[in-house]
Design a protein around this motif. Structure first.
Motif, short mmCIF file in Angstrom:
data_model
loop_
_atom_site.label_atom_id
_atom_site.label_comp_id
_atom_site.label_asym_id
_atom_site.label_seq_id
_atom_site.Cartn_x
_atom_site.Cartn_y
_atom_site.Cartn_z
N HIS A 62 -10.41 6.16 -1.20
CA HIS A 62 -8.94 6.24 -1.26
C HIS A 62 -8.43 6.88 0.03
CE1 HIS A 62 -5.22 7.39 -3.89
NE2 HIS A 62 -4.88 7.06 -2.67
N TYR A 134 -4.45 -0.82 -3.87
CA TYR A 134 -3.90 0.36 -4.55
C TYR A 134 -2.46 0.07 -4.94
CZ TYR A 134 -2.93 5.38 -5.07
OH TYR A 134 -2.58 6.62 -5.52
N HIS A 146 5.28 6.48 -2.14
CA HIS A 146 5.30 5.06 -1.77
C HIS A 146 6.72 4.52 -1.87
CE1 HIS A 146 0.87 4.20 -1.94
NE2 HIS A 146 0.92 5.40 -2.49
N HIS A 198 -0.71 5.91 -10.40
CA HIS A 198 0.75 5.91 -10.27
C HIS A 198 1.34 5.32 -11.55
CE1 HIS A 198 1.37 7.27 -6.08
NE2 HIS A 198 0.09 6.96 -6.02
N HIS A 219 -6.36 9.92 -8.05
CA HIS A 219 -5.98 11.33 -7.82
C HIS A 219 -5.45 12.06 -9.06
CE1 HIS A 219 -2.15 9.38 -7.13
NE2 HIS A 219 -2.30 9.21 -5.85
N ASP A 285 -7.43 10.60 0.57
CA ASP A 285 -6.05 10.13 0.44
C ASP A 285 -5.29 10.44 1.74
OD1 ASP A 285 -3.85 8.90 -0.66
OD2 ASP A 285 -3.32 10.56 -1.99
ZN LIG Z 1 -1.24 7.89 -4.72
#
Ligand SMILES: [Zn+2]
Ligand SMILES: [Zn+2]
Length: 395
Positions: A62, A134, A146, A198, A219, A285
């Motif tokens: 990630h 993702y 995002h 998410h 995450h 990340d």
């Molecule tokens: Zn994320």
């Protein structure tokens, strides 16, 4: 024939540390791990670990970018720059990760990664293990940093194009979106690690996702459902969330951003104790601000990604929430070791063998074992990266 011999270090294995051991590699593969021999055969290049550690290269599933480049920039040069930057931090296998870009931006990203893979990025940086699809299939109430406009429900006509090339090895979707189950099935059929992220999913939605092949949550504690968030969605009785689902199911894995900014030490310790080193992964990340000075950067595509501010430790979205990390995997390993009761072999496992197992690459990489690729790190006693070898090639 190229022969490497790593000497004068403690070799980090998944379950123990072998003091004063050696790692022999021939033509890019590990051939022997064990006690040192007195005599070094002729024609062998000796790599002196200087009394530090000899460890497997890290596997990051990630990661968005580094050194000014985001994988969503959609250019080969961006892919190469980010892969080089992460290799300097010990990552030898990398899974470039998409954001909630447009179909054209995601296709450009996939094309750039495929081109970089063909050109052999491993010569100069981390090897591409595959792409992590993702974004864009995020719940709009859990978009995080995002771009919100990009969040959408999965439609076969779109994602089949992404999956068809075979480059996507990790696939994320919020479980409550219409079409999620069909997406999970399609990704499972392609042997992806199927993940929910998410998302504001309920227990029931997680059950349906699990049946369709979902086995991982992105995450942990970040942009995922909780009992209070589900109470806001459904009222009472209060319902179990993604968190309880991951903790209750031994087959579920998850990941933590152990940069010291996202999660306090007690949460890192809690995640380690609940899931163990075989089901908890370290991920970076990391975004494009890795190895760059504090300042304003775009998360996602260079042209229209959302702005965030790096303070030199972590990224911040304009609304005051965190906007992903700016650290490499070496930093995550040091933070996890310092913050938890996990041993060094366990922490290194979380950054190497565990992610390799979850994506189906464990026969190739992830630990120092005869037969695997010579993805080897030389670390100092304080776990700073000294040397990095990808398939036996120094980067
Ligand atoms: Zn994320
Ligand atoms: Zn991310």
């Amino acid at each position: 024939m190229s022969r490497l011999l790593f000497v004068n270090g403690s070799v980090v294995l998944p379950d123990r540390v072998l003091e004063d051991a050696v790692v022999e590699c021939v033509d890019g593969r590990i051939t022997r791990v064990g006690r040192s021999r007195r005599r070094v055969p002729a024609g062998v290049e000796v790599i002196d670990a200087g009394g530090g550690f000899i460890a497997p290269g890290f596997v990051d599933i990630h990661v968005h970018g580094g050194a000014g480049a985001d994988f969503m920039d959609g250019a080969v040069e961006a892919v190469v720059a980010a892969c080089r930057a992460h290799a300097r931090h010990g990552t030898t296998t990398i899974f470039p990760t998409t954001t909630t870009g447009s179909p054209a931006q995601i296709e450009a990203m996939l094309a750039a990664c495929a081109a970089a893979q063909r050109a052999g990025v491993a010569e100069t940086g981390a090897r591409l293990g595959g792409v992590h699809l993702y974004g864009p299939y995020f719940a709009s109430d859990k978009a995080g940093c995002h771009a919100l406009e990009g969040c959408r429900a999965p439609v076969a006509g779109e994602y089949e194009r992404y999956l068809a090339g075979g480059l996507v090895r990790v696939a994320t979707c919020a479980a409550e979106l219409p079409g999620a189950v069909a997406f999970y099935r399609a990704a499972k059929k392609r042997r992806c690690l199927v993940t929910c992220g998410h998302s504001n999913a309920s227990w029931g939605e997680m059950e349906a996702a699990y049946k369709a092949g979902m086995r991982h949550v992105d995450h942990f504690w970040c942009a995922m459902s909780s009992v209070p968030s589900l109470r806001a969605r459904f009222g009472v009785p209060m319902q179990a969330s993604m968190a309880e689902f991951v903790l209750a199911r031994p087959e579920m894995s998850t990941e933590v951003i152990a940069d010291g900014c996202h999660l306090a030490p007690e949460l890192l310790e809690f995640a380690y104790r609940m899931k163990g080193a075989a089901r908890l992964l370290l991920v970076t990340d990391s975004n494009r601000a890795l190895d760059l000075p504090p300042g304003r950067y775009r998360f996602g595509p260079e042209g229209d990604g959302s702005w965030f501010e790096s303070d030199g430790k972590v990224g911040w979205a304009p609304n005051g929430s965190l906007a992903s990390s700016i650290m490499g995997m070496d930093h995550m390993v040091r933070t996890m070791l310092k913050s938890t009761s996990a041993s060094l072999p366990e922490v290194v496992r979380m950054a190497s063998l565990t992610p390799a197992e979850r994506v189906g690459l464990a026969t190739q990489t992830g630990s120092l074992e005869a037969g695997k690729k010579a993805d080897v790190l030389v670390l100092s006693k304080r776990l700073t990266v000294r040397r990095v070898f990808v398939g036996g090639v120094a980067v």
